[in-house]
Design a protein around this motif. Structure first.
Motif, short mmCIF file in Angstrom:
data_model
loop_
_atom_site.label_atom_id
_atom_site.label_comp_id
_atom_site.label_asym_id
_atom_site.label_seq_id
_atom_site.Cartn_x
_atom_site.Cartn_y
_atom_site.Cartn_z
N ASN A 6 5.53 7.91 -9.60
CA ASN A 6 6.28 6.95 -8.66
C ASN A 6 6.63 7.50 -7.16
O ASN A 6 6.61 6.68 -6.20
CB ASN A 6 7.88 6.91 -8.95
CG ASN A 6 8.00 6.07 -10.30
OD1 ASN A 6 7.23 5.09 -10.57
ND2 ASN A 6 9.26 6.37 -11.05
N THR A 7 6.57 8.82 -6.89
CA THR A 7 6.48 9.38 -5.58
C THR A 7 5.02 9.05 -4.89
O THR A 7 5.16 8.96 -3.69
CB THR A 7 6.73 10.87 -5.56
OG1 THR A 7 8.04 11.17 -6.36
CG2 THR A 7 6.76 11.63 -4.40
N ASP A 8 4.02 9.17 -5.65
CA ASP A 8 2.70 8.92 -5.08
C ASP A 8 2.63 7.60 -4.68
O ASP A 8 1.89 7.37 -3.58
CB ASP A 8 1.72 9.19 -5.82
CG ASP A 8 1.46 10.88 -6.26
OD1 ASP A 8 1.96 11.72 -5.59
OD2 ASP A 8 0.89 11.24 -7.19
N GLY A 9 3.21 6.60 -5.52
CA GLY A 9 3.24 5.27 -5.04
C GLY A 9 3.98 4.92 -3.92
O GLY A 9 3.61 4.17 -3.09
N PHE A 10 5.07 5.62 -3.92
CA PHE A 10 5.91 5.31 -2.51
C PHE A 10 5.31 5.86 -1.56
O PHE A 10 5.24 5.22 -0.48
CB PHE A 10 7.23 6.00 -2.95
CG PHE A 10 8.33 5.95 -1.75
CD1 PHE A 10 8.89 4.95 -1.20
CD2 PHE A 10 8.34 7.06 -0.73
CE1 PHE A 10 9.59 4.61 -0.13
CE2 PHE A 10 8.89 6.95 0.54
CZ PHE A 10 9.80 5.66 0.69
N ALA A 11 4.59 6.95 -1.52
CA ALA A 11 3.84 7.76 -0.56
C ALA A 11 2.77 6.88 0.17
O ALA A 11 2.52 6.71 1.38
CB ALA A 11 3.38 8.95 -0.74
N VAL A 12 2.16 5.98 -0.99
CA VAL A 12 0.96 5.08 -0.47
C VAL A 12 1.56 3.93 0.35
O VAL A 12 1.21 3.50 1.35
CB VAL A 12 0.27 4.62 -1.81
CG1 VAL A 12 -0.73 3.44 -1.43
CG2 VAL A 12 -0.69 5.88 -2.33
N LEU A 13 2.80 3.32 -0.12
CA LEU A 13 3.32 2.19 0.59
C LEU A 13 3.67 2.82 1.73
O LEU A 13 3.85 1.70 2.99
CB LEU A 13 4.44 1.63 -0.37
CG LEU A 13 4.11 0.95 -1.57
CD1 LEU A 13 5.42 0.65 -2.41
CD2 LEU A 13 3.28 -0.32 -1.48
N LEU A 14 4.42 3.71 2.01
CA LEU A 14 4.95 4.16 3.22
C LEU A 14 3.98 4.23 4.07
O LEU A 14 3.99 4.08 5.41
CB LEU A 14 5.80 5.40 3.02
CG LEU A 14 6.43 6.21 4.19
CD1 LEU A 14 7.39 4.95 4.92
CD2 LEU A 14 7.23 7.32 3.94
N GLY A 15 2.83 4.90 3.77
CA GLY A 15 1.72 5.23 4.56
C GLY A 15 1.13 3.95 4.94
O GLY A 15 0.80 3.73 6.55
N ALA A 16 0.86 2.69 4.31
CA ALA A 16 0.58 1.62 4.56
C ALA A 16 1.52 0.97 5.85
O ALA A 16 1.11 0.37 6.64
CB ALA A 16 0.47 0.51 3.53
N PHE A 17 2.94 1.15 5.46
CA PHE A 17 3.77 0.45 6.34
C PHE A 17 3.83 1.22 7.57
O PHE A 17 3.79 0.45 8.68
CB PHE A 17 5.18 0.68 5.99
CG PHE A 17 6.28 0.23 6.98
CD1 PHE A 17 6.68 -1.09 6.84
CD2 PHE A 17 6.84 1.17 7.51
CE1 PHE A 17 7.87 -1.71 8.06
CE2 PHE A 17 7.95 0.90 8.41
CZ PHE A 17 8.28 -0.55 8.56
N THR A 51 6.11 -6.31 18.99
CA THR A 51 5.38 -5.72 18.19
C THR A 51 5.44 -4.28 18.20
O THR A 51 5.28 -3.77 19.12
CB THR A 51 3.98 -6.46 17.93
OG1 THR A 51 3.37 -6.02 19.26
CG2 THR A 51 4.00 -7.79 17.68
N VAL A 52 5.42 -3.60 16.84
CA VAL A 52 5.55 -2.23 16.96
C VAL A 52 4.84 -1.67 15.67
O VAL A 52 5.04 -2.44 14.49
CB VAL A 52 6.92 -1.43 16.89
CG1 VAL A 52 7.30 -0.13 17.41
CG2 VAL A 52 8.00 -2.43 17.38
N LEU A 53 4.08 -0.50 15.80
CA LEU A 53 3.71 0.07 14.38
C LEU A 53 4.80 0.51 13.56
O LEU A 53 5.88 1.08 14.19
CB LEU A 53 2.84 1.25 14.72
CG LEU A 53 1.38 0.84 15.20
CD1 LEU A 53 0.48 2.45 15.61
CD2 LEU A 53 0.48 0.08 14.36
N GLY A 54 4.74 0.13 12.25
CA GLY A 54 6.00 0.69 11.48
C GLY A 54 6.21 1.95 11.62
O GLY A 54 7.37 2.42 11.71
N ALA A 55 5.45 3.03 12.13
CA ALA A 55 5.69 4.30 12.53
C ALA A 55 6.76 4.55 13.51
O ALA A 55 7.21 5.49 13.60
CB ALA A 55 4.29 5.35 12.54
N ARG A 56 6.46 3.43 14.35
CA ARG A 56 7.08 3.67 15.76
C ARG A 56 8.47 2.87 15.71
O ARG A 56 9.27 2.59 16.75
CB ARG A 56 6.32 3.34 16.72
CG ARG A 56 4.98 4.23 17.01
CD ARG A 56 5.23 5.32 17.38
NE ARG A 56 5.98 5.37 18.84
CZ ARG A 56 6.28 6.30 19.69
NH1 ARG A 56 6.04 7.74 19.15
NH2 ARG A 56 6.79 6.22 20.71
#
Length: 63
Positions: A6-17, A51-56
């Motif tokens: 679950n943690t790995d999956g969340f990290a992948v989704l967060l990285g994509a966002f 528009t903004v990058l998700g990280a920003r």
């Protein structure tokens, strides 16, 4: 499925966002966002956004 999965999956989704461009209203105040949400049923209404990058996104909302 383990907690690690679950943690790995969340990290992948967060990285994509964080790498995705998102739209944010120009005026981020709560009352404005409420009006924006209610207006979704008004297809002819124009809304200013940037528009903004998700990280920003937090930085973009605090302008």
């Amino acid at each position: 499925m383990t907690r690690s999965d679950n943690t790995d999956g969340f990290a992948v989704l967060l990285g994509a966002f964080r790498r995705t461009t998102v739209l944010a209203p120009v005026d981020p105040y709560e009352e404005t966002l409420t009006r924006f949400a209610r207006a979704q049923g008004e297809p002819d209404r124009e809304w200013e956004y940037h528009t903004v990058l998700g990280a920003r996104l937090p930085d973009g909302l605090l302008r």
